[in-house]
Structures are given as C-alpha cells and as structure tokens.
Write a protein that holds these residues in place. Sequence first.
Motif, PDB file in Angstrom:
ATOM      1  N   PRO A 116       0.846  -1.182  -0.038  1.00 24.99           N
ATOM      2  CA  PRO A 116       0.028   0.056   0.069  1.00 24.99           C
ATOM      3  C   PRO A 116       0.947   1.302   0.068  1.00 24.99           C
ATOM      4  O   PRO A 116       1.796   1.308   0.504  1.00 24.99           O
ATOM      5  N   GLU A 117       0.217   2.313  -0.514  1.00 23.95           N
ATOM      6  CA  GLU A 117       1.063   3.471  -0.655  1.00 23.95           C
ATOM      7  C   GLU A 117      -0.011   4.647  -0.366  1.00 23.95           C
ATOM      8  O   GLU A 117      -1.323   4.522  -0.914  1.00 23.95           O
ATOM      9  N   LEU A 118       0.217   5.828   0.306  1.00 21.05           N
ATOM     10  CA  LEU A 118      -0.782   6.653   0.694  1.00 21.05           C
ATOM     11  C   LEU A 118      -0.312   7.745  -0.084  1.00 21.05           C
ATOM     12  O   LEU A 118       0.669   8.365  -0.213  1.00 21.05           O
ATOM     13  N   ARG A 119      -1.311   8.463  -0.539  1.00 21.36           N
ATOM     14  CA  ARG A 119      -1.343   9.668  -1.375  1.00 21.36           C
ATOM     15  C   ARG A 119      -1.915  11.026  -0.725  1.00 21.36           C
ATOM     16  O   ARG A 119      -3.231  10.983  -0.560  1.00 21.36           O
ATOM     17  N   LEU A 120      -1.457  11.960  -0.502  1.00 26.39           N
ATOM     18  CA  LEU A 120      -2.045  13.068   0.032  1.00 26.39           C
ATOM     19  C   LEU A 120      -2.846  13.810  -1.068  1.00 26.39           C
ATOM     20  O   LEU A 120      -2.422  14.268  -1.747  1.00 26.39           O
ATOM     21  N   VAL A 121      -4.488  13.865  -0.672  1.00 27.00           N
ATOM     22  CA  VAL A 121      -5.095  14.639  -1.508  1.00 27.00           C
ATOM     23  C   VAL A 121      -5.496  15.925  -1.313  1.00 27.00           C
ATOM     24  O   VAL A 121      -5.148  16.808  -2.049  1.00 27.00           O
ATOM     25  N   ASP A 122      -6.020  16.028  -0.129  1.00 26.01           N
ATOM     26  CA  ASP A 122      -6.436  17.838   0.291  1.00 26.01           C
ATOM     27  C   ASP A 122      -6.041  17.717   1.848  1.00 26.01           C
ATOM     28  O   ASP A 122      -7.102  17.293   2.679  1.00 26.01           O
ATOM     29  N   PRO A 123      -5.054  18.095   2.099  1.00 24.98           N
ATOM     30  CA  PRO A 123      -4.840  18.467   3.707  1.00 24.98           C
ATOM     31  C   PRO A 123      -5.901  19.238   4.194  1.00 24.98           C
ATOM     32  O   PRO A 123      -5.908  19.425   5.568  1.00 24.98           O
ATOM     33  N   GLN A 124      -6.461  20.304   3.565  1.00 29.09           N
ATOM     34  CA  GLN A 124      -7.220  21.196   4.054  1.00 29.09           C
ATOM     35  C   GLN A 124      -8.472  20.542   4.600  1.00 29.09           C
ATOM     36  O   GLN A 124      -9.313  21.152   5.666  1.00 29.09           O
ATOM     37  N   LEU A 125      -8.979  19.629   4.309  1.00 28.71           N
ATOM     38  CA  LEU A 125     -10.183  18.579   4.677  1.00 28.71           C
ATOM     39  C   LEU A 125      -9.647  18.114   6.324  1.00 28.71           C
ATOM     40  O   LEU A 125     -10.666  17.640   7.116  1.00 28.71           O
ATOM     41  N   ALA A 126      -8.416  18.079   6.511  1.00 28.39           N
ATOM     42  CA  ALA A 126      -8.340  17.725   8.163  1.00 28.39           C
ATOM     43  C   ALA A 126      -8.429  18.942   8.963  1.00 28.39           C
ATOM     44  O   ALA A 126      -7.508  19.591   9.094  1.00 28.39           O
ATOM     45  N   THR A 127      -9.524  18.806   9.681  1.00 31.86           N
ATOM     46  CA  THR A 127      -9.874  19.920  10.579  1.00 31.86           C
ATOM     47  C   THR A 127      -9.510  19.608  12.099  1.00 31.86           C
ATOM     48  O   THR A 127      -9.319  20.772  12.848  1.00 31.86           O
TER      49      THR A 127
END
Length: 382
Positions: A116-127
Amino acid sequence: ITAAIGVEAGTVTQPSERQDNFMLDGVPLLLVGAALLLSAGGAAAVLAMVRRHRRDTSQTHTHYGIPAGMNPLLAKWLTGKANEPIVAMILHLAVHGVLRIEESEQQTDKKSDPQPELRLVDPQLATDPLETQLLEGLFPGLVPGATFAFPKDSKAFTKAAQKVEQASGEAVLERGYQRKVRHGKAALSGWLSLVLLIPTVVLLIMGASRDNTVTTVLSVVLGLLSLMFILICVFRHRVLTPQGAATRRQLQDMHQMMEASETDRLEMMQSYAHATRTPTAAHDELSGEIIELYDRLLPYAVLFGMPEDWSEALASAYQHHHFPAPFWYPGLLHHGTAGMQDSLSSMLISVSAAAATSSPNAGSTGGGVAGGGGGGGAAGGR
C-alpha cells in the motif's frame, strides 16, 4: 547405634530463633492482611467510581451515527477498544477525502501482495489537530500529491504515531470527554494500608533468621498485592464526564448497529440523525447515504476488531447499490465486483502489515488488523 535418652521438658534451652514469638511470627501476617483488605476495598471503590461515570442518563433515544467531532484516536479512549488505532486513523483520513490508498508501482515480485501507498489529496479537509499532527508526520510540508510508502523500520513513523496517540490522550481531557479525579476515601484507605506495611517490613527483617518461611513468603506476596492496590487507591484516574458518557454510549450503539444483521442495520439507520445528505447519481438519495455511512464506519470497524465482517457489509452495499470504486481506494474493483470483499480485506491487512513493519519496535501501531480488539484499563474510562 541409635540411643534415646529421656530428659525432662525444658532441660535444654532452645535459642531465641526457635522459641515461639507471636510478634515476629503472627503479627506480620495480621498487619499485611489488614493492609490488603483496606487497599482492596479502596481499589473496588475506585472501580465503582469509574463505572458510575460511564453511565449516560442524558439521552432518551438511541443514536447510531458517528458522534460529531469524533475520530478513532478519541474513540479509543472513550470505548477502551484499541485495535490498530493508527491504521484506523489512516482509514479515517482516507474516507474523508484527505488521503487516497493506492498500490505501490515499485513492486517487483508479482507473487507477493501489493504494497500500500498513501497519497495526500487535500490536507485542508483535515480539520482536527490530531489529524493534522498525523499528516505532518507522514507528509512533511503537507504538499498535495505527496506519497508515503511505509518505509521499513522507520523511527520517524513510529515517533509520529506515538506522539499522536499521546496527544489524543491529552485531547480527550482538554475537550471535556474525560477528567482526572481521585477517590478521597480510597486514597485514605491506600495511605492507611501503606502505614500498616511499614511495621510489617520491620518485623520481617527482625525475624529474618527465624524458621518461619511460610510467614515470610505469605507476607511478601500479600504485601506486593497490597502495594498494587495502594497505587490504584492513591493515584488520580480518568473518568468520563457527562459529555464523554453520552459520546461513549453513542459509540456503543454504533458498534451494536455494525454487529447487527443487514436488515436490522438498515432499520437502525432510519433513526440515524447525523447522516450526511449527499446528492449522488445513484438510484436514490438513500443509496448515497448508506455508502457514505458504511465508508466512514470502516475505520471504527478496524478499531472495534471487526474489519472482516464490515468488509463483507461494505462490499455487499457497493454491489447492491451499483456504486463505482470509492475515491479513497481506487483499486477496489481491480478484481471485479465479485472480488470486492477480498480486495477490501487484502487492503486492510496490507496497510496493517505495512504500518507494523514501519515500526522498529513491535506493538506501537497494533498487532494485525485481522486480529482481536484491544483493551485499556479501568482507569481509561471505558
């Protein structure tokens, strides 16, 4: 030759070590026994206090949704379920659109499972600050499009995971879910027990040369047990606040819904007051709500130790409502709809194994997503 010579009793004076001495032979047991009773009673009072604070009497009806502002790391402290909290948190970020779980293209062995590999999509959604803290540990700089491939024996990953778990313990206190209290009467019992143990130790030392092994061994064992109870009595413990008790009850109701049959689960969902109304291109709006809810419950299925059961429920929901592969795991349909459950289970196991491999010291991220749930202590506010 054996000779027997009859003499009057008391003719030979025995040394003091062989003479009866109630102070050295009996009093230590009496003192340590009293200390054990006092400290055990205090520990029982602490346990009753923790359980009393778990009761929620504020809700008149049942809520089956995810509590507002909740994430798996906070839920771990409220429910006492601690199966793979970091893996559950990664899934939590994925199903909320922050991350995407992909299969690494660097795999060279075709026979081995995809990594598995993680890709950061939208860090702004992490509130939530806890979410942001974990993201910063995985993706320094928080650049959208960055990837994280779970390096082997990564001290950086372990440090980030340990820090965010420690921060979650402080967060439940700061956010009013738990508070630390000391049971006054239990603490008094603990200190009295400790006072009783002091002369016990003195008497045991004075009688060390005596032939009273049974007394010594019993006193030491009971004394150590008393010390354990004394620590429980005198320290402060985490207990749930009314807010925390209400949230814990909702999490337990959610767990109950996840364990129910599919028919019962759909009936329970009708009373789900917090379902997000997301318009979809599916047959009806309810289909979109079910898929979104099932997706967002997956991290808690991992935390509660039931990933295989919920993988089956999630795959069934996707097939029934003819939904495409989720945005957070595009590889779900690589093997077609028939292999959806196997793909989900394989992904969860791969992420769990990769997270465990990244940790140089076993146990920092858990022991396998397909395994049983974790525990926590009575002081953890379960």
